[in-house]
Write an enzyme that holds these catalytic residues in place. Structure first.
Site, PDB file in Angstrom:
ATOM      1  N   ASP A 298     -98.437  68.091  22.009  1.00 48.19           N
ATOM      2  CA  ASP A 298     -97.776  69.389  21.715  1.00 48.19           C
ATOM      3  C   ASP A 298     -96.822  69.062  20.352  1.00 48.19           C
ATOM      4  O   ASP A 298     -96.134  69.837  20.026  1.00 48.19           O
ATOM      5  CB  ASP A 298     -97.160  70.110  22.885  1.00 48.19           C
ATOM      6  CG  ASP A 298     -98.307  70.586  23.895  1.00 48.19           C
ATOM      7  OD1 ASP A 298     -99.083  71.133  23.343  1.00 48.19           O
ATOM      8  OD2 ASP A 298     -97.831  70.603  24.915  1.00 48.19           O
TER       9      ASP A 298
ATOM     10  N   ASP B 159    -107.521  72.570  23.540  1.00 42.76           N
ATOM     11  CA  ASP B 159    -106.502  73.023  24.595  1.00 42.76           C
ATOM     12  C   ASP B 159    -106.994  74.073  25.327  1.00 42.76           C
ATOM     13  O   ASP B 159    -106.870  74.091  26.791  1.00 42.76           O
ATOM     14  CB  ASP B 159    -105.160  73.108  24.277  1.00 42.76           C
ATOM     15  CG  ASP B 159    -104.394  71.753  23.937  1.00 42.76           C
ATOM     16  OD1 ASP B 159    -104.736  71.156  24.515  1.00 42.76           O
ATOM     17  OD2 ASP B 159    -103.138  71.828  23.402  1.00 42.76           O
TER      18      ASP B 159
END
Length: 477
Positions: free
Chosen positions: A441, A389
């Site tokens: 997420d 990420d």
């Protein structure tokens, strides 16, 4: 998509493919109503915050589409409510870029000018000198540029609002004025609400999905927690072996697999970045629908079978499938129609409901199929995902000149976006838009939270002295 057979086998390949796609759903950029620019020192007359501006317009008395613009560092502040904003006629300037005194009448009008030719501050001073009530600058592309002061603008005194609008919207208004239409404008910059209730509801959906997926096997599917864990390795339990895997196939993630998985996902992300097109976006939409159908089908069959056990025991014979649950045969068409309707109406204002239902069902199913066997693998996977990420969101702009993750998540120029995220409209925000959270997420923390619940149950730990509650609280915070 699998129809449930008697033993209800699930395809581990579906979990792997779904997880790969989940990595692609990165964070979406938020359109803040105001921001500051730390790259330029504030000076008298040039210390405004940048603010998004609503540009309402009327053409010959008929209201048009509201345009979103951006205010300058200089000029008068804009009204915060529509009631405080004045509806004012727009006028073209001569010269069109307003880099010299205008020969056209601008008194009490909003001057519409083209970007370029001279500094923004010079345009504003010429518009103000001609008696304009405001200045709207048409940018030369669709992005909104931050209008700042020059190094020599130390005593600037601009007392009219200055706003930039995207090229397409500004050109449309200019063309209307060129053809003799009467164009009126109303400029104001409403505040966002202090508390975003939509974000709170999105938070509840994310946390609720993880908690539901963690408790699903025991309280909904009524499976027994018979694995035996310690902190680093998983030991064989009394039901481990072929009998267990026949009842339900589980994809166990390994430490090596976690590293390979992130590398493969990075290659896939780069391919999407360079070759993203409408057909690729459509391919991802189709894959999302297939995963959503399977996830919704599994969840509905499990819930209905839990409520009425007889329905979960009735079977029929189908060609090529053999013995399958009769309930499954009835639910698959419903789930398929649901996903098709979402795909057809995905651009509608209510499409987020169907997308969230399909996404939550998909994530719950994936968290039942893909499991972490121990803390070592959990640490490897989450660390790799964290690096993934950080690199593709924040470091990739230094190499590719834009964030690869955000570019892919935003979709192509046709307006198609990757659907691997939960979203909800900002109902109480005057700027509208959506609050969003990517599947990744939710999935990756969910794998750890679900593992902690199985670990606590296997070790007969209470809710307060176990790990599940505190990991859930940690994720929620």
């Amino acid at each position: 998509m699998a129809i449930h057979r008697r033993r209800e086998p699930l395809l581990p390949a579906l979990a792997a493919a779904a997880l790969l796609l989940l990595l692609l759903a990165g964070p979406a950029a938020a359109d803040d109503a105001s921001s500051d620019d730390r790259g330029h020192d504030a000076s008298p007359g040039c210390n405004n915050k940048f603010q998004l501006v609503k540009v309402k317009n009327w053409v010959n008395g008929t209201q048009g589409t509201t345009v979103v613009g951006l205010s300058a560092r200089f000029g008068s502040p804009l009204p915060r409510t529509i009631n405080e904003a004045h509806r004012t006629f727009a006028a073209l300037t001569s010269p069109p870029d307003l880099c010299s005194n205008s020969t056209s009448k601008l008194t009490n009008s909003i001057a519409l000018v083209a970007r370029g030719g001279c500094p923004f501050t010079a345009k504003a001073e010429f518009a103000q000198a001609a008696g304009a009530a405001g200045l709207v600058i048409i940018n030369d592309d669709e992005e909104l540029y931050k209008m700042v002061c020059g190094d020599n603008d130390t005593s600037l005194n601009v007392t009219i609002p200055v706003v930039m609008v995207p090229h397409s919207a500004g050109k449309n208004l200019k063309d209307l004025l060129d053809h003799g239409a009467r164009v009126e404008m109303q400029l104001y910059s409403p505040n966002r609400p202090v508390v975003d209730l939509s974000a709170c509801f999105l938070w509840l959906m994310a946390v609720g999905t993880i908690v539901c997926a963690s408790l699903w096997s025991e309280f909904v599917a009524c499976e027994q927690i018979d694995e035996h864990y310690n902190q680093l390795t998983r030991q064989p339990g009394p039901n481990s072996g072929t009998n267990n895997t026949q009842d339900k196939e589980i994809l166990e993630i390994t430490a090596k697999g976690a590293g390979v998985f992130v590398i493969v996902a990075s290659v896939f992300l780069l391919l999407l970045f360079y070759f993203m097109s409408s057909w690729v976006a459509w391919l991802l939409i189709v894959l999302f629908c297939i995963g959503g159908i399977e996830g919704m089908h599994v969840c509905l069959v499990t819930i209905i079978s839990r409520i009425n056990k007889d329905w979960g025991n009735n079977t029929v014979q189908l060609p090529f499938y053999g013995e399958v649950l009769a309930l499954s045969v009835g639910i698959v068409p419903f789930c398929t129609v649901f996903a098709i309707l979402w795909a057809v109406y995905r651009h509608s204002s209510f499409a987020w409901i169907g997308q969230d239902i399909l996404g939550i069902c998909l994530m719950i199913t994936v968290l039942q199929m893909a499991r972490l066997p121990n803390i070592r693998v959990a640490s490897a996977l989450l660390s790799a995902a964290f690096v993934y990420d950080i690199f593709w969101v924040f470091i990739s702009p230094l190499i590719f000149h834009e964030s690869v993750m955000i570019a892919v998540a935003s979709g192509d120029s046709s307006g198609e976006a990757i659907p691997m995220l939960l979203r909800i409209p900002r109902f109480f925000d005057p700027w509208g838009g959506y609050d969003m959270i990517g599947f990744g997420d939710i999935i990756f923390p969910g794998l750890l939270v679900a593992f902690s619940y199985r670990f606590d149950r296997a070790g007969k730990k209470g809710i307060l002295n176990g790990y599940f509650l505190w990991l859930t609280v940690g994720y929620a915070v």
